[in-house]
Design a protein around this motif. Structure first.
Motif, PDB file in Angstrom:
ATOM      1  N   ASP A 102       0.844  -1.206   0.000  1.00  0.00           N
ATOM      2  CA  ASP A 102       0.000   0.000   0.000  1.00  0.00           C
ATOM      3  C   ASP A 102       0.877   1.254   0.000  1.00  0.00           C
ATOM      4  N   ALA A 103       1.928   1.215   0.835  1.00  0.00           N
ATOM      5  CA  ALA A 103       2.809   2.376   0.967  1.00  0.00           C
ATOM      6  C   ALA A 103       3.519   2.669  -0.351  1.00  0.00           C
ATOM      7  N   ILE A 104       4.009   1.624  -1.015  1.00  0.00           N
ATOM      8  CA  ILE A 104       4.693   1.815  -2.307  1.00  0.00           C
ATOM      9  C   ILE A 104       3.720   2.388  -3.335  1.00  0.00           C
ATOM     10  N   ALA A 105       2.486   1.870  -3.348  1.00  0.00           N
ATOM     11  CA  ALA A 105       1.469   2.402  -4.271  1.00  0.00           C
ATOM     12  C   ALA A 105       1.232   3.886  -3.999  1.00  0.00           C
ATOM     13  N   ALA A 106       1.174   4.263  -2.721  1.00  0.00           N
ATOM     14  CA  ALA A 106       0.960   5.674  -2.353  1.00  0.00           C
ATOM     15  C   ALA A 106       2.130   6.534  -2.809  1.00  0.00           C
ATOM     16  N   TYR A 107       3.361   6.042  -2.613  1.00  0.00           N
ATOM     17  CA  TYR A 107       4.548   6.810  -3.035  1.00  0.00           C
ATOM     18  C   TYR A 107       4.596   6.984  -4.548  1.00  0.00           C
ATOM     19  N   LYS A 108       4.209   5.948  -5.277  1.00  0.00           N
ATOM     20  CA  LYS A 108       4.227   6.065  -6.743  1.00  0.00           C
ATOM     21  C   LYS A 108       3.181   7.087  -7.209  1.00  0.00           C
ATOM     22  N   LEU A 109       2.041   7.110  -6.538  1.00  0.00           N
ATOM     23  CA  LEU A 109       1.040   8.143  -6.831  1.00  0.00           C
ATOM     24  C   LEU A 109       1.585   9.529  -6.461  1.00  0.00           C
ATOM     25  N   GLY A 110       2.304   9.586  -5.346  1.00  0.00           N
ATOM     26  CA  GLY A 110       2.902  10.856  -4.918  1.00  0.00           C
ATOM     27  C   GLY A 110       3.939  11.350  -5.917  1.00  0.00           C
ATOM     28  N   TYR A 111       4.743  10.420  -6.435  1.00  0.00           N
ATOM     29  CA  TYR A 111       5.761  10.777  -7.432  1.00  0.00           C
ATOM     30  C   TYR A 111       5.101  11.293  -8.709  1.00  0.00           C
ATOM     31  N   LEU A 112       4.073  10.572  -9.168  1.00  0.00           N
ATOM     32  CA  LEU A 112       3.344  11.006 -10.369  1.00  0.00           C
ATOM     33  C   LEU A 112       2.715  12.384 -10.149  1.00  0.00           C
ATOM     34  N   SER A 113       2.106  12.575  -8.982  1.00  0.00           N
ATOM     35  CA  SER A 113       1.464  13.863  -8.673  1.00  0.00           C
ATOM     36  C   SER A 113       2.485  14.994  -8.646  1.00  0.00           C
ATOM     37  N   ALA A 114       3.642  14.722  -8.048  1.00  0.00           N
ATOM     38  CA  ALA A 114       4.702  15.743  -7.972  1.00  0.00           C
ATOM     39  C   ALA A 114       5.214  16.113  -9.360  1.00  0.00           C
ATOM     40  N   MET A 115       5.366  15.108 -10.233  1.00  0.00           N
ATOM     41  CA  MET A 115       5.869  15.371 -11.582  1.00  0.00           C
ATOM     42  C   MET A 115       4.852  16.159 -12.401  1.00  0.00           C
ATOM     43  N   VAL A 116       3.580  15.774 -12.307  1.00  0.00           N
ATOM     44  CA  VAL A 116       2.540  16.466 -13.080  1.00  0.00           C
ATOM     45  C   VAL A 116       2.362  17.898 -12.567  1.00  0.00           C
ATOM     46  N   LYS A 117       2.408  18.077 -11.250  1.00  0.00           N
ATOM     47  CA  LYS A 117       2.244  19.413 -10.655  1.00  0.00           C
ATOM     48  C   LYS A 117       3.495  20.274 -10.829  1.00  0.00           C
ATOM     49  N   LYS A 118       4.628  19.604 -11.157  1.00  0.00           N
ATOM     50  CA  LYS A 118       5.929  20.271 -11.263  1.00  0.00           C
ATOM     51  C   LYS A 118       6.389  20.822  -9.906  1.00  0.00           C
ATOM     52  N   GLU A 119       6.344  19.935  -8.912  1.00  0.00           N
ATOM     53  CA  GLU A 119       6.865  20.278  -7.589  1.00  0.00           C
ATOM     54  C   GLU A 119       8.380  20.512  -7.666  1.00  0.00           C
TER      55      GLU A 119
END
Length: 225
Positions: A102-119
């Protein structure tokens, strides 16, 4: 009434503004037994690992973020999130106690979100580094190396862009992360270059522990050669 290691925190999605709850670990239950040279904490109780809960996943839109995400969205970012993340998202919660999967799935979503948002690169580097740590727990070396390489590249970008300014990360620690992660992924040349930068800064540094860690690594590299 018995206090559990976990508690629910109410949070508002940065993207869609929906309220939801995410699980966190009470600090008194998160006792560190040892720390790896890239700062991965190893907890006394492996079932109570705060690393699993760093990413908040919005059940409504799928946007996933850490406390380090900036509230600002560049023009067009929300439209990108809608098409790249929310369009394929089936609403569900990643609240409650998480497995490492679950944690890895959350981190991968976090990584995708950060890239799309341009964090900022520094924020995204932290996500990929922690993903690598989770794969280290699973002893999945291939995926650990993949995410360590992503993290190294992002820390290097963060150093070039001065992303650390205004954060709790010092420039020296960013340098150390580039050096240490380069060493871990087998890029000896870059590791030597960045460890040298740290050692050169020892006279003006206020972080003697980092200087000593860099010197120790430098000695190991020299001996291995």
């Amino acid at each position: 009434m018995e206090v559990t290691p976990f508690y629910d925190k109410k949070i508002v999605c940065l993207n869609c503004k929906e309220s939801f709850t995410t699980t966190r670990v009470r600090s008194r239950f998160a006792r560190v037994a040892a720390t790896d040279s890239d700062f991965k904490p190893n907890y006394v109780d492996s079932d109570v690992n705060p690393l699993f809960y760093n990413i908040a996943v919005c059940p409504s839109c799928g946007f996933s973020f850490t406390d380090d995400f900036a509230p600002y969205f560049a023009p067009g970012a929300k439209e990108q999130i809608a098409s790249v993340i929310t369009a394929g998202w089936k609403p569900h919660s990643l609240g409650g106690e998480r497995t490492i999967e679950d944690a890895i799935a959350a981190y991968k979503l976090g990584y995708l979100s950060a890239m799309v948002k341009k964090e900022k690169s520094l924020t995204t580097a932290g996500i990929t580094l922690r993903t690598a740590w989770l794969y280290r727990i699973l002893e999945n070396e291939e995926e650990e190396q993949r995410f360590l390489t992503l993290a190294r590249n992002l820390y290097e970008e963060a150093y070039s862009a001065d992303d650390h300014v205004g954060t709790q990360m010092s420039e020296l620690r960013v340098l150390y992360m580039v050096a240490e992660l380069s060493w871990r992924v087998g890029d000896r040349e870059k590791a030597v270059l960045y460890f040298s930068k740290i050692i050169e800064a020892q006279r003006t540094s206020t972080e003697p522990q980092l200087i000593e860690m860099a010197k120790e690594r430098w000695r190991e590299i020299r001996e291995e050669k």
